[in-house]
Design a protein around this motif. Structure first.
Motif, PDB file in Angstrom:
ATOM      1  N   ALA A 197      40.195  -9.239 -52.583  1.00 45.90           N
ATOM      2  CA  ALA A 197      39.099  -9.735 -51.746  1.00 45.90           C
ATOM      3  C   ALA A 197      37.848  -8.883 -51.927  1.00 45.90           C
ATOM      4  CB  ALA A 197      39.529  -9.743 -50.279  1.00 45.90           C
ATOM      5  N   LEU A 198      38.023  -7.581 -52.060  1.00 46.74           N
ATOM      6  CA  LEU A 198      36.874  -6.689 -52.233  1.00 46.74           C
ATOM      7  C   LEU A 198      36.234  -6.855 -53.610  1.00 46.74           C
ATOM      8  CD1 LEU A 198      38.337  -3.472 -50.571  1.00 46.74           C
ATOM      9  CD2 LEU A 198      36.573  -4.970 -49.646  1.00 46.74           C
ATOM     10  N   ALA A 199      37.042  -7.212 -54.595  1.00 49.93           N
ATOM     11  CA  ALA A 199      36.524  -7.342 -55.958  1.00 49.93           C
ATOM     12  C   ALA A 199      35.912  -8.705 -56.235  1.00 49.93           C
ATOM     13  CB  ALA A 199      37.656  -7.081 -56.962  1.00 49.93           C
ATOM     14  N   ALA A 200      36.249  -9.691 -55.409  1.00 48.84           N
ATOM     15  CA  ALA A 200      35.763 -11.050 -55.649  1.00 48.84           C
ATOM     16  C   ALA A 200      34.253 -11.143 -55.441  1.00 48.84           C
ATOM     17  CB  ALA A 200      36.483 -12.026 -54.727  1.00 48.84           C
ATOM     18  N   VAL A 201      33.609 -11.946 -56.268  1.00 55.22           N
ATOM     19  CA  VAL A 201      32.176 -12.196 -56.144  1.00 55.22           C
ATOM     20  C   VAL A 201      31.981 -13.651 -55.740  1.00 55.22           C
ATOM     21  CG1 VAL A 201      29.949 -12.228 -57.322  1.00 55.22           C
ATOM     22  CG2 VAL A 201      31.649 -10.477 -57.910  1.00 55.22           C
ATOM     23  N   PRO A 202      31.515 -13.916 -54.533  1.00 55.67           N
ATOM     24  CA  PRO A 202      31.352 -15.312 -54.087  1.00 55.67           C
ATOM     25  C   PRO A 202      30.414 -16.074 -55.020  1.00 55.67           C
ATOM     26  CG  PRO A 202      31.122 -13.780 -52.255  1.00 55.67           C
ATOM     27  CD  PRO A 202      31.124 -12.953 -53.496  1.00 55.67           C
ATOM     28  N   ASP A 203      30.774 -17.308 -55.326  1.00 51.93           N
ATOM     29  CA  ASP A 203      29.921 -18.119 -56.201  1.00 51.93           C
ATOM     30  C   ASP A 203      29.078 -19.109 -55.421  1.00 51.93           C
ATOM     31  OD1 ASP A 203      31.867 -19.801 -55.343  1.00 51.93           O
ATOM     32  OD2 ASP A 203      32.627 -20.347 -57.333  1.00 51.93           O
ATOM     33  N   GLY A 204      29.007 -18.905 -54.145  1.00 54.70           N
ATOM     34  CA  GLY A 204      28.199 -19.783 -53.313  1.00 54.70           C
ATOM     35  C   GLY A 204      27.985 -19.164 -51.947  1.00 54.70           C
ATOM     36  N   PRO A 205      27.524 -19.934 -50.988  1.00 54.53           N
ATOM     37  CA  PRO A 205      27.273 -19.418 -49.640  1.00 54.53           C
ATOM     38  C   PRO A 205      28.560 -18.917 -48.994  1.00 54.53           C
ATOM     39  CG  PRO A 205      26.246 -21.557 -49.945  1.00 54.53           C
ATOM     40  CD  PRO A 205      27.156 -21.362 -51.117  1.00 54.53           C
ATOM     41  N   VAL A 206      28.442 -17.936 -48.101  1.00 56.43           N
ATOM     42  CA  VAL A 206      29.571 -17.446 -47.325  1.00 56.43           C
ATOM     43  C   VAL A 206      29.289 -17.689 -45.851  1.00 56.43           C
ATOM     44  CG1 VAL A 206      30.188 -15.696 -49.024  1.00 56.43           C
ATOM     45  CG2 VAL A 206      28.581 -15.122 -47.201  1.00 56.43           C
ATOM     46  N   ASP A 207      30.350 -17.663 -45.034  1.00 54.09           N
ATOM     47  CA  ASP A 207      30.153 -17.893 -43.597  1.00 54.09           C
ATOM     48  C   ASP A 207      30.312 -16.591 -42.829  1.00 54.09           C
ATOM     49  OD1 ASP A 207      32.888 -17.377 -43.318  1.00 54.09           O
ATOM     50  OD2 ASP A 207      33.422 -19.500 -43.386  1.00 54.09           O
ATOM     51  N   GLY A 208      30.309 -16.701 -41.508  1.00 51.92           N
ATOM     52  CA  GLY A 208      30.326 -15.523 -40.662  1.00 51.92           C
ATOM     53  C   GLY A 208      31.606 -14.714 -40.705  1.00 51.92           C
ATOM     54  N   SER A 209      32.657 -15.259 -41.328  1.00 50.58           N
ATOM     55  CA  SER A 209      33.910 -14.517 -41.421  1.00 50.58           C
ATOM     56  C   SER A 209      33.940 -13.578 -42.620  1.00 50.58           C
ATOM     57  CB  SER A 209      35.097 -15.490 -41.529  1.00 50.58           C
ATOM     58  OG  SER A 209      35.049 -16.189 -42.768  1.00 50.58           O
ATOM     59  N   ALA A 262      31.911 -10.994 -43.863  1.00 47.72           N
ATOM     60  CA  ALA A 262      31.734  -9.554 -43.672  1.00 47.72           C
ATOM     61  C   ALA A 262      32.891  -8.923 -42.899  1.00 47.72           C
ATOM     62  CB  ALA A 262      30.401  -9.268 -42.989  1.00 47.72           C
ATOM     63  N   PRO A 263      33.365  -9.542 -41.792  1.00 45.24           N
ATOM     64  CA  PRO A 263      34.520  -8.953 -41.107  1.00 45.24           C
ATOM     65  C   PRO A 263      35.774  -8.915 -41.977  1.00 45.24           C
ATOM     66  CG  PRO A 263      33.383 -10.471 -39.653  1.00 45.24           C
ATOM     67  CD  PRO A 263      32.782 -10.653 -41.018  1.00 45.24           C
ATOM     68  N   THR A 264      35.965  -9.928 -42.814  1.00 43.55           N
ATOM     69  CA  THR A 264      37.122  -9.940 -43.708  1.00 43.55           C
ATOM     70  C   THR A 264      37.064  -8.771 -44.682  1.00 43.55           C
ATOM     71  OG1 THR A 264      37.371 -12.345 -43.563  1.00 43.55           O
ATOM     72  CG2 THR A 264      38.334 -11.254 -45.497  1.00 43.55           C
ATOM     73  N   LEU A 265      35.886  -8.519 -45.239  1.00 44.91           N
ATOM     74  CA  LEU A 265      35.730  -7.393 -46.156  1.00 44.91           C
ATOM     75  C   LEU A 265      35.947  -6.066 -45.437  1.00 44.91           C
ATOM     76  CD1 LEU A 265      32.712  -8.333 -48.455  1.00 44.91           C
ATOM     77  CD2 LEU A 265      35.163  -8.637 -48.857  1.00 44.91           C
ATOM     78  N   ALA A 266      35.458  -5.964 -44.212  1.00 44.99           N
ATOM     79  CA  ALA A 266      35.626  -4.723 -43.447  1.00 44.99           C
ATOM     80  C   ALA A 266      37.101  -4.438 -43.200  1.00 44.99           C
ATOM     81  CB  ALA A 266      34.866  -4.799 -42.131  1.00 44.99           C
ATOM     82  N   ARG A 267      37.858  -5.483 -42.851  1.00 41.55           N
ATOM     83  CA  ARG A 267      39.298  -5.290 -42.635  1.00 41.55           C
ATOM     84  C   ARG A 267      39.995  -4.918 -43.936  1.00 41.55           C
ATOM     85  NH1 ARG A 267      38.461  -9.820 -39.250  1.00 41.55           N
ATOM     86  NH2 ARG A 267      39.217 -11.229 -40.883  1.00 41.55           N
ATOM     87  N   ALA A 268      39.567  -5.520 -45.028  1.00 42.84           N
ATOM     88  CA  ALA A 268      40.172  -5.197 -46.325  1.00 42.84           C
ATOM     89  C   ALA A 268      39.906  -3.743 -46.698  1.00 42.84           C
ATOM     90  CB  ALA A 268      39.629  -6.135 -47.404  1.00 42.84           C
ATOM     91  N   ARG A 269      38.683  -3.276 -46.482  1.00 40.77           N
ATOM     92  CA  ARG A 269      38.361  -1.875 -46.783  1.00 40.77           C
ATOM     93  C   ARG A 269      39.210  -0.937 -45.936  1.00 40.77           C
ATOM     94  NH1 ARG A 269      32.974  -3.772 -46.195  1.00 40.77           N
ATOM     95  NH2 ARG A 269      32.022  -4.259 -48.213  1.00 40.77           N
ATOM     96  N   ALA A 270      39.351  -1.270 -44.656  1.00 43.09           N
ATOM     97  CA  ALA A 270      40.136  -0.418 -43.759  1.00 43.09           C
ATOM     98  C   ALA A 270      41.595  -0.371 -44.194  1.00 43.09           C
ATOM     99  CB  ALA A 270      40.024  -0.934 -42.327  1.00 43.09           C
ATOM    100  N   LEU A 271      42.145  -1.510 -44.615  1.00 48.44           N
ATOM    101  CA  LEU A 271      43.542  -1.544 -45.035  1.00 48.44           C
ATOM    102  C   LEU A 271      43.748  -0.704 -46.290  1.00 48.44           C
ATOM    103  CD1 LEU A 271      45.967  -4.494 -44.979  1.00 48.44           C
ATOM    104  CD2 LEU A 271      45.760  -3.166 -47.075  1.00 48.44           C
ATOM    105  N   VAL A 272      42.865  -0.851 -47.270  1.00 51.34           N
ATOM    106  CA  VAL A 272      42.988  -0.076 -48.506  1.00 51.34           C
ATOM    107  C   VAL A 272      42.833   1.414 -48.219  1.00 51.34           C
ATOM    108  CG1 VAL A 272      41.931   0.398 -50.739  1.00 51.34           C
ATOM    109  CG2 VAL A 272      42.282  -1.961 -50.009  1.00 51.34           C
ATOM    110  N   SER A 273      41.872   1.758 -47.374  1.00 44.12           N
ATOM    111  CA  SER A 273      41.648   3.162 -47.034  1.00 44.12           C
ATOM    112  C   SER A 273      42.872   3.760 -46.353  1.00 44.12           C
ATOM    113  CB  SER A 273      40.430   3.293 -46.127  1.00 44.12           C
ATOM    114  OG  SER A 273      40.240   4.622 -45.711  1.00 44.12           O
TER     115      SER A 273
END
Length: 276
Positions: A243-255, A257-268
């Motif tokens: 999820a952290l490595a993926a590059v969105p190819d279009g618009p993203v929604d409000g979920s 940034a929080p999804t990335l934050a949770r992913a960073r916390a889990l990896v850390s």
């Protein structure tokens, strides 16, 4: 994920302050019990419930001798009580041989302040929430500068409130401790003892889902299951990294940034646990 665990007192790749923050298992052991290695992240010599009333002095002496071999964590009795003050006197005597304190029956931030004032500077305090009044004071206890983590004393809390051990009954107090810890900027709380050995992993997984990041334990045999329940799996880490490595190819929604934050916390967290 496979992790290597060091026996209590052994050198760790994680600096002591960081180890307190990420530790999953906190084994409570009576100073009267035979010693030996443990796979728990933290071994705590229990001067409160781990000693019968008539053997408190003997238990403190055994804890003092144990600390001579390796800096020791001590669970001390309630602040301001006769046993609590005697336990604090031992903590002062140990000086740099004291690794940390688990404060039983913490009633409020004044208890944390009292204990902190009696300890060498920088000694971490884990404050145990074991009553209805303490739960209502949990935000202030968590916010005290000397508090490193909260722990849930489920047995005494249930005695005080009349609540059962059913998960639905304890969901609200558990959530309160998670929210108080997050608001204070300290690691997720430590759950009450993980119960029967065969249920340790399930109990840990439930606590982790609630937002807890560790558990008390009463038996060495429960440690592997508890570790498994609080450690991100290889699949979870792989998915988070993807999820952290993926590059969105279009618009993203409000979920997004929080999804990335949770992913960073889990990896850390996974990376920190791998160094224990």
């Amino acid at each position: 994920m496979s992790l290597t665990h060091l026996s209590a007192g052994a050198a760790s790749a994680v600096p002591a302050p960081a180890r307190v923050d990420v530790a999953r298992t906190w084994l409570l052991r009576s100073p009267l019990a035979a010693g030996g290695d443990t796979a728990a992240d933290v071994l705590v010599l229990d001067l409160e419930d781990g000693l019968p009333a008539g053997r408190k002095a003997e238990g403190r002496e055994r804890a003092r001798r144990a600390a001579e071999a390796s800096p020791a964590w001590l669970r001390i009795s309630a602040a301001g009580t006769r046993d609590g003050e005697a336990d604090l006197a031992l903590c002062q005597e140990l000086g740099d041989r004291l690794a940390g304190v688990v404060l039983a029956m913490c009633a409020g931030p004044a208890d944390v302040a009292h204990v902190a004032a009696s300890l060498p500077t920088g000694i971490p305090i884990v404050a145990m929430i074991e009553s209805a009044a303490a739960l209502l004071s949990a935000p202030a206890i968590a916010a005290h500068p000397a508090t490193r983590r909260l722990a849930f004393g489920t047995g005494d809390f249930r005695r005080d409130t009349g609540m059962s051990a059913e998960r639905i009954a304890l969901a609200w107090p558990r959530a309160q401790l998670v929210v108080a810890s997050a608001a204070a900027g300290i690691p997720g709380p430590i759950d009450g003892p993980c119960g029967q050995i065969e249920q340790a992993q399930d109990a840990a997984e439930h606590a982790a889902a609630m937002g807890f990041t560790g558990t008390l334990a009463l038996r060495d045999a429960a440690i592997p299951g508890a570790h498994a329940g609080f450690t991100p799996t290889a699949a979870e880490v792989e998915a988070a990294r993807a999820a952290l490595a993926a590059v969105p190819d279009g618009p993203v929604d409000g979920s997004y940034a929080p999804t990335l934050a949770r992913a960073r916390a889990l990896v850390s967290r996974a990376e920190a646990l791998a160094t224990l």
